[in-house]
Design an enzyme around this catalytic site. Structure first.
Site, PDB file in Angstrom:
ATOM      1  N   GLU A   1     -10.694   3.082   8.601  1.00  0.00           N
ATOM      2  CA  GLU A   1      -9.481   3.689   9.134  1.00  0.00           C
ATOM      3  C   GLU A   1      -9.799   4.628  10.287  1.00  0.00           C
ATOM      4  O   GLU A   1      -9.014   4.775  11.217  1.00  0.00           O
ATOM      5  CB  GLU A   1      -8.748   4.454   8.031  1.00  0.00           C
ATOM      6  CG  GLU A   1      -7.424   5.057   8.440  1.00  0.00           C
ATOM      7  CD  GLU A   1      -6.700   5.743   7.299  1.00  0.00           C
ATOM      8  OE1 GLU A   1      -5.574   6.224   7.525  1.00  0.00           O
ATOM      9  OE2 GLU A   1      -7.248   5.790   6.187  1.00  0.00           O
TER      10      GLU A   1
ATOM     11  N   HIS B   1       0.845  -1.203   0.000  1.00  0.00           N
ATOM     12  CA  HIS B   1       0.000   0.000   0.000  1.00  0.00           C
ATOM     13  C   HIS B   1       0.872   1.241   0.000  1.00  0.00           C
ATOM     14  O   HIS B   1       1.577   1.529   0.964  1.00  0.00           O
ATOM     15  CB  HIS B   1      -0.925   0.020   1.212  1.00  0.00           C
ATOM     16  CG  HIS B   1      -1.955   1.113   1.146  1.00  0.00           C
ATOM     17  ND1 HIS B   1      -2.958   1.120   0.211  1.00  0.00           N
ATOM     18  CD2 HIS B   1      -2.143   2.229   1.897  1.00  0.00           C
ATOM     19  CE1 HIS B   1      -3.723   2.184   0.386  1.00  0.00           C
ATOM     20  NE2 HIS B   1      -3.242   2.888   1.398  1.00  0.00           N
TER      21      HIS B   1
ATOM     22  N   TYR C   1      -5.163   7.579  -7.172  1.00  0.00           N
ATOM     23  CA  TYR C   1      -6.408   8.292  -7.455  1.00  0.00           C
ATOM     24  C   TYR C   1      -6.192   9.712  -7.983  1.00  0.00           C
ATOM     25  O   TYR C   1      -7.159  10.451  -8.195  1.00  0.00           O
ATOM     26  CB  TYR C   1      -7.307   8.336  -6.213  1.00  0.00           C
ATOM     27  CG  TYR C   1      -6.674   8.876  -4.954  1.00  0.00           C
ATOM     28  CD1 TYR C   1      -6.584  10.235  -4.713  1.00  0.00           C
ATOM     29  CD2 TYR C   1      -6.191   7.996  -3.982  1.00  0.00           C
ATOM     30  CE1 TYR C   1      -6.016  10.722  -3.547  1.00  0.00           C
ATOM     31  CE2 TYR C   1      -5.614   8.479  -2.813  1.00  0.00           C
ATOM     32  CZ  TYR C   1      -5.541   9.839  -2.604  1.00  0.00           C
ATOM     33  OH  TYR C   1      -4.961  10.322  -1.447  1.00  0.00           O
TER      34      TYR C   1
ATOM     35  N   ASP D   1       2.247   3.110   3.045  1.00  0.00           N
ATOM     36  CA  ASP D   1       1.136   4.051   2.960  1.00  0.00           C
ATOM     37  C   ASP D   1       1.597   5.488   2.743  1.00  0.00           C
ATOM     38  O   ASP D   1       1.954   5.877   1.646  1.00  0.00           O
ATOM     39  CB  ASP D   1       0.270   3.916   4.213  1.00  0.00           C
ATOM     40  CG  ASP D   1      -1.057   4.673   4.104  1.00  0.00           C
ATOM     41  OD1 ASP D   1      -1.342   5.216   3.033  1.00  0.00           O
ATOM     42  OD2 ASP D   1      -1.796   4.718   5.097  1.00  0.00           O
TER      43      ASP D   1
ATOM     44  N   HIS E   1       0.989   5.528  -1.411  1.00  0.00           N
ATOM     45  CA  HIS E   1       0.573   6.748  -2.108  1.00  0.00           C
ATOM     46  C   HIS E   1       1.872   7.514  -2.349  1.00  0.00           C
ATOM     47  O   HIS E   1       2.376   8.193  -1.454  1.00  0.00           O
ATOM     48  CB  HIS E   1      -0.376   7.583  -1.260  1.00  0.00           C
ATOM     49  CG  HIS E   1      -1.628   6.876  -0.843  1.00  0.00           C
ATOM     50  ND1 HIS E   1      -2.628   6.564  -1.737  1.00  0.00           N
ATOM     51  CD2 HIS E   1      -2.052   6.434   0.365  1.00  0.00           C
ATOM     52  CE1 HIS E   1      -3.619   5.958  -1.090  1.00  0.00           C
ATOM     53  NE2 HIS E   1      -3.285   5.862   0.182  1.00  0.00           N
TER      54      HIS E   1
ATOM     55  N   ARG F   1      -5.091  15.599   6.240  1.00  0.00           N
ATOM     56  CA  ARG F   1      -5.619  15.457   4.881  1.00  0.00           C
ATOM     57  C   ARG F   1      -5.605  16.796   4.137  1.00  0.00           C
ATOM     58  O   ARG F   1      -5.359  16.842   2.929  1.00  0.00           O
ATOM     59  CB  ARG F   1      -7.032  14.877   4.923  1.00  0.00           C
ATOM     60  CG  ARG F   1      -7.564  14.475   3.563  1.00  0.00           C
ATOM     61  CD  ARG F   1      -8.901  13.797   3.645  1.00  0.00           C
ATOM     62  NE  ARG F   1      -9.957  14.721   4.034  1.00  0.00           N
ATOM     63  CZ  ARG F   1     -11.251  14.502   3.787  1.00  0.00           C
ATOM     64  NH1 ARG F   1     -11.639  13.385   3.193  1.00  0.00           N
ATOM     65  NH2 ARG F   1     -12.159  15.375   4.166  1.00  0.00           N
TER      66      ARG F   1
ATOM     67  N   HIS G   1      -9.631   1.182   1.186  1.00  0.00           N
ATOM     68  CA  HIS G   1      -9.445   1.694   2.548  1.00  0.00           C
ATOM     69  C   HIS G   1     -10.686   1.330   3.358  1.00  0.00           C
ATOM     70  O   HIS G   1     -11.809   1.632   2.948  1.00  0.00           O
ATOM     71  CB  HIS G   1      -9.327   3.222   2.534  1.00  0.00           C
ATOM     72  CG  HIS G   1      -8.071   3.750   1.934  1.00  0.00           C
ATOM     73  ND1 HIS G   1      -8.070   4.775   1.008  1.00  0.00           N
ATOM     74  CD2 HIS G   1      -6.777   3.432   2.125  1.00  0.00           C
ATOM     75  CE1 HIS G   1      -6.829   5.063   0.667  1.00  0.00           C
ATOM     76  NE2 HIS G   1      -6.023   4.250   1.316  1.00  0.00           N
TER      77      HIS G   1
ATOM     78  N   HIS H   1     -11.752   3.720  -3.246  1.00  0.00           N
ATOM     79  CA  HIS H   1     -11.041   4.524  -2.258  1.00  0.00           C
ATOM     80  C   HIS H   1     -11.545   4.231  -0.860  1.00  0.00           C
ATOM     81  O   HIS H   1     -10.757   3.993   0.067  1.00  0.00           O
ATOM     82  CB  HIS H   1     -11.155   6.019  -2.551  1.00  0.00           C
ATOM     83  CG  HIS H   1     -10.447   6.847  -1.524  1.00  0.00           C
ATOM     84  ND1 HIS H   1     -11.052   7.254  -0.351  1.00  0.00           N
ATOM     85  CD2 HIS H   1      -9.173   7.310  -1.467  1.00  0.00           C
ATOM     86  CE1 HIS H   1     -10.178   7.929   0.384  1.00  0.00           C
ATOM     87  NE2 HIS H   1      -9.030   7.973  -0.278  1.00  0.00           N
TER      88      HIS H   1
ATOM     89  N   ARG I   1     -17.007   5.830   1.749  1.00  0.00           N
ATOM     90  CA  ARG I   1     -17.499   7.215   1.728  1.00  0.00           C
ATOM     91  C   ARG I   1     -17.264   7.873   0.375  1.00  0.00           C
ATOM     92  O   ARG I   1     -17.942   8.843   0.024  1.00  0.00           O
ATOM     93  CB  ARG I   1     -16.855   8.044   2.846  1.00  0.00           C
ATOM     94  CG  ARG I   1     -15.387   8.349   2.674  1.00  0.00           C
ATOM     95  CD  ARG I   1     -14.851   9.226   3.813  1.00  0.00           C
ATOM     96  NE  ARG I   1     -13.469   9.623   3.568  1.00  0.00           N
ATOM     97  CZ  ARG I   1     -12.406   8.916   3.915  1.00  0.00           C
ATOM     98  NH1 ARG I   1     -12.579   7.758   4.555  1.00  0.00           N
ATOM     99  NH2 ARG I   1     -11.195   9.348   3.650  1.00  0.00           N
TER     100      ARG I   1
ATOM    101  N   HIS J   1      -5.880  -1.071   6.283  1.00  0.00           N
ATOM    102  CA  HIS J   1      -6.030  -0.556   7.646  1.00  0.00           C
ATOM    103  C   HIS J   1      -6.959  -1.449   8.472  1.00  0.00           C
ATOM    104  O   HIS J   1      -6.518  -2.087   9.418  1.00  0.00           O
ATOM    105  CB  HIS J   1      -6.514   0.900   7.682  1.00  0.00           C
ATOM    106  CG  HIS J   1      -5.647   1.845   6.939  1.00  0.00           C
ATOM    107  ND1 HIS J   1      -4.303   1.978   7.211  1.00  0.00           N
ATOM    108  CD2 HIS J   1      -5.923   2.704   5.917  1.00  0.00           C
ATOM    109  CE1 HIS J   1      -3.779   2.879   6.393  1.00  0.00           C
ATOM    110  NE2 HIS J   1      -4.729   3.323   5.595  1.00  0.00           N
TER     111      HIS J   1
END
Length: 460
Positions: A248, A73, A135, A333, A75, A96, A245, A218, A221, A282
């Site tokens: 988490e 995993h 993404y 991650d 990003h 974020r 995900h 993703h 949500r 996660h």
């Protein structure tokens, strides 16, 4: 793929040897001294034991050689956050916001330069395959590039030029949360609908030796419930990995219950997204029923302990998940650090803190999560073990550093997991090519400078 002006030049591709002599080799159950691997076309064609000295023509790998490590995993662009997000305090949600500010500035060229440097850092850490949870599809504001997959292609090219394998987990990200439209930052993530996502993902080029294509949701949500099955079906029809995900944050669980009257795991189950080809990332805040659903469907779970503790997410129920049938893998991650040995160690040590007992996993079990099960989660069932027929992907760890000197070589697995770090990786071999030799990357002349310049370009 064009380079940014600041990018560090590559070296010439080294020739692939036909044999390696391993001073000590981890063969899945034990350390074996004096092992010769014959290699052809990127695969191990023979494993010969009982060879005390390197035979003529064989490349000597001194130390403990493991199968190549799988980072399940990643990003890649989060590497630009290292240090920056350690200033002050906050939560996952404030972190974020900083992440969005970096994402807003990336272009295909700048992302290639950054990702190539990050993947080279992974190679230096013994990682031979990465699962890139991707993404960042479009330009800021959601404008499509002339090539709708320009950003994904930049990542695939970056992995090739850094010398590692990649599973591009092309990610559906359609909503700000349970049906809300994407915010201004998220517009570049969204294809609008899952059908439009699938059409774009279909255009990704397959058949490349170093790259495979998978899918990702993703989160529950970010993909409306009625479109979850579109992504799951796309992966199932192609027998491709599907990652997501999952739970988490407790806030995600609460919002999912409010919207759908069930947990995220139950929602994924209802829409056919759980299977042996699925990996939940996660899986930190689960109910007993969630654990049963994941284990009962043989859905894998990727733990990312350094990120989970960096973001104050919590400690996931990895022991119970594995006991119920979920294979475990490991990921770096957000790249707070890139060190799969630390991820393996952290999974055990975090559980010790939580339970105040020791020995939840053996070193062999933790290495399995970092190698064969990690590769399986990324769709590389032919990697992660030192055996005839497997891909010739290897990681050699020094047994004579200040961290690893002292223990007997037969305790090499325990030394690797509980004492070594990425700094102890001496050699990395991918498909029989030596990508890292004596701690230096053979393709990228100066990895620290490449990192510094590509990160500065993003922040500038």
């Amino acid at each position: 793929m064009p380079l940014t002006p600041q990018a560090t030049p590559t070296r010439a591709t080294p020739p692939a040897p036909t044999a390696f002599w391993l001073e000590h080799a981890w063969l899945g159950t034990h350390v074996e001294p004096g092992v010769v691997l014959d290699v052809a076309d990127g695969r191990i064609t023979a494993v010969r034991t009982g060879t005390g000295t390197p035979p003529p023509g064989a490349v000597a790998l001194r130390g403990l050689t493991l199968p190549g490590l799988a980072n399940a995993h990643s990003h890649a662009f989060h590497r630009a956050l290292r240090g920056t997000v350690q200033v002050g305090s906050g939560t996952f949600w404030t972190w974020r916001d900083v992440m969005y500010s970096v994402a807003d500035k990336l272009t295909p060229d700048s992302y290639y330069a950054l990702a190539r440097a990050v993947y080279a850092e992974m190679a230096l850490a013994g990682i031979t395959c990465v699962g890139e949870f991707h993404y960042l599809h479009h330009a800021p504001g959601g404008t499509r590039y002339d090539d709708p997959n320009a950003m994904g292609e930049a990542l695939i090219a970056a992995a090739a030029d850094a010398g590692i394998r990649i599973t591009l987990l092309d990610t559906a990200y359609l909503s700000a949360g349970f049906g809300d439209p994407p915010n201004q930052h998220q517009l570049r993530f969204s294809d609008g609908t899952a059908d439009a996502w699938a059409q774009r993902a279909d255009a990704l080029k397959g058949g490349r030796e170093h790259a495979r294509i998978g899918a990702a949701i993703h989160s529950v949500r970010a993909v409306p419930a009625g479109q979850l099955s579109t992504v799951a079906d796309w992966a199932r029809e192609r027998r491709a990995p599907l990652h997501v995900h999952l739970s988490e944050q407790t806030a995600e669980n609460d919002a999912c219950r409010d919207a759908h009257g069930r947990t995220p795991t139950q929602l994924l189950s209802d829409h056919g997204a759980l299977s042996p080809r699925t990996t939940a990332v996660h899986a930190t805040h689960l109910t007993a029923d969630d654990i049963g659903l994941l284990g009962g469907t043989r859905t894998g779970v990727c733990m990312c302990p350094t990120t989970e503790r960096d973001l104050a997410d919590g400690i996931g129920p990895a022991v119970r998940l594995q006991a119920h049938g979920s294979p475990l893998s490991l990921g770096s991650d957000s790249h707070a650090v890139i060190d799969l040995l630390e991820e393996a160690r952290a999974m055990e040590l975090d559980e010790r803190l939580r339970t105040r007992t020791r020995g939840h996993w053996t070193a062999a079990a933790l290495l399995r999560a970092a190698t064969v099960d990690g590769h399986a989660a990324l769709g590389w069932d032919d990697a992660g073990a030192i055996r005839t027929g497997a891909l010739a992907d290897l990681t050699t760890i020094a047994l004579d550093s200040v961290r690893t000197a002292g223990p007997l070589p037969r305790l090499g697995a325990e030394t690797a997991v509980f004492a070594a770090s990425a700094a102890d990786v001496r050699h990395t071999v991918v498909g029989g090519r030596q990508i890292v030799r004596d701690g230096r990357h053979t393709l990228l002349a100066d990895v620290p400078t490449a990192l510094a310049e590509s990160i500065a370009a993003v922040h500038g």
